[in-house]
Design a protein around this motif. Structure first.
Motif, PDB file in Angstrom:
ATOM      1  N   TYR A 197      36.877  15.664  73.274  1.00 25.64           N
ATOM      2  CA  TYR A 197      38.122  15.719  71.656  1.00 25.64           C
ATOM      3  C   TYR A 197      39.313  15.490  72.220  1.00 25.64           C
ATOM      4  O   TYR A 197      39.894  14.256  72.865  1.00 25.64           O
TER       5      TYR A 197
ATOM      6  N   TYR B 106      40.456  16.766  67.104  1.00 26.54           N
ATOM      7  CA  TYR B 106      39.636  16.144  66.663  1.00 26.54           C
ATOM      8  C   TYR B 106      38.711  16.951  67.479  1.00 26.54           C
ATOM      9  O   TYR B 106      38.717  16.244  68.107  1.00 26.54           O
ATOM     10  N   ASN B 107      37.519  16.949  66.892  1.00 28.61           N
ATOM     11  CA  ASN B 107      36.249  16.762  67.666  1.00 28.61           C
ATOM     12  C   ASN B 107      35.544  14.713  67.297  1.00 28.61           C
ATOM     13  O   ASN B 107      34.906  14.732  65.505  1.00 28.61           O
TER      14      ASN B 107
ATOM     15  N   PHE C 178      39.272  22.932  66.476  1.00 24.16           N
ATOM     16  CA  PHE C 178      39.040  20.987  65.743  1.00 24.16           C
ATOM     17  C   PHE C 178      39.359  21.003  64.291  1.00 24.16           C
ATOM     18  O   PHE C 178      38.960  22.235  63.127  1.00 24.16           O
TER      19      PHE C 178
END
Length: 293
Positions: free
Chosen positions: A102, A112-113, A145
């Protein structure tokens, strides 16, 4: 610049959660790292050249919740503790490592992923951010995300041209094709997916994508059931699939496991010369696929 070898030794690690979700994210991260290190050492001792972990491998799959607590589990890339540690292990074993975590962006409150890619000398090559973000019952990923816009990077590692596609991305054939057209020979798909609706697709989509694009794919899933959400069983079964769409090596359903497989990279050219899908593409006729975006 990559040096393509006739055989590429890949490793995939699948694992269950090692700490209660009642704990703080840093406690969970440390427990997951501790559990992974023996398998990383095993991969290094076995001569694995490209190693990949499961999606958000240092944490539970927290997306059944909408709890801001999990924002605290996000790390900077590449300066955060997990990527920094994996750079040491990559250099130690001369092993490319794909690190799905992560990520917190430089802009506060944006996450963001992501998967960071580390080359065999320990250098940071770059990252891929998950492009397609689901928002359905049990998978409230848009809460956590932001969609990535990574332009389908292919990483020139010491051993191969490597692509990354993350979990839900795999349902979208366009990204597989984009990665292959950008030169990917081997694509990893770190995932967190549970039994039920998607399980039959697990052994359908990646083999179909490998065959359609004439490349190797490594598919990784976690194992076990995660409290308190209990959205289903993460059913493991990580595997390697060849450019003909044949699964060559598969992990168990319910165990922490490192699987290792030697991939015949010469098969890529053999399959592409036989089928010639790239030659016979007609992109000028596909404009409706992107019209209206």
């Amino acid at each position: 610049m990559s040096t393509t070898r006739s055989t590429l030794r890949g490793g995939l690690i699948q694992m269950g959660l090692k700490s209660s979700t009642d704990n703080d994210p840093e406690t969970i991260r440390k427990a997951m790292i501790e559990a992974h290190l023996p398998l990383i050492d095993e991969a290094g001792a076995a001569g694995v050249q490209v190693l990949c972990f499961q999606e958000v491998f240092t944490q539970p799959y927290f997306c059944p919740s909408q709890d801001p607590k999990w924002y605290e589990s996000a790390e900077s890339i590449p300066t955060g503790p997990t990527v920094t540690l994996m750079q040491e292990y990559a250099k130690k074993y001369q092993m490319v490592i794909v690190v799905p975590i992560y990520e917190k962006d430089d802009v506060t409150g944006v996450y963001y992923n992501t998967a960071a890619v580390i080359d065999a000398d320990g250098s940071y090559l770059g990252k891929y951010r998950k492009t397609h973000i689901p928002q359905v019952a049990g998978f409230w990923e848009k809460f956590f995300f932001k969609p990535g816009a990574s332009d389908w990077p292919v990483f020139e590692t010491q051993y191969c041209k490597l692509g990354v596609y993350i979990c839900y991305d795999r349902h979208f054939p366009e990204g597989w094709r984009a990665l292959a057209l950008n030169g990917a020979e081997y694509i990893v798909n770190p995932s967190a997916t549970v039994a039920g609706l998607s399980e039959y697709l697990w052994k359908l989509e990646q083999p179909a994508s490998a065959a359609a694009n004439g490349c190797w794919i490594g598919a990784i899933n976690r194992v076990g059931v995660e409290e308190p959400w209990n959205i289903g069983e993460f059913y493991g079964q990580s595997y390697f699939v060849n450019p003909r769409g044949q699964i060559e090596k598969e992990a168990s359903r319910d165990k922490d496991e490192l699987i290792i497989h030697d991939m015949d990279m010469d098969m890529i050219k053999e399959v592409r010369n036989n089928w010639q899908f790239f030659r016979d593409r007609r992109p000028s006729t596909y404009t409706k696929l992107t019209d209206g975006e």
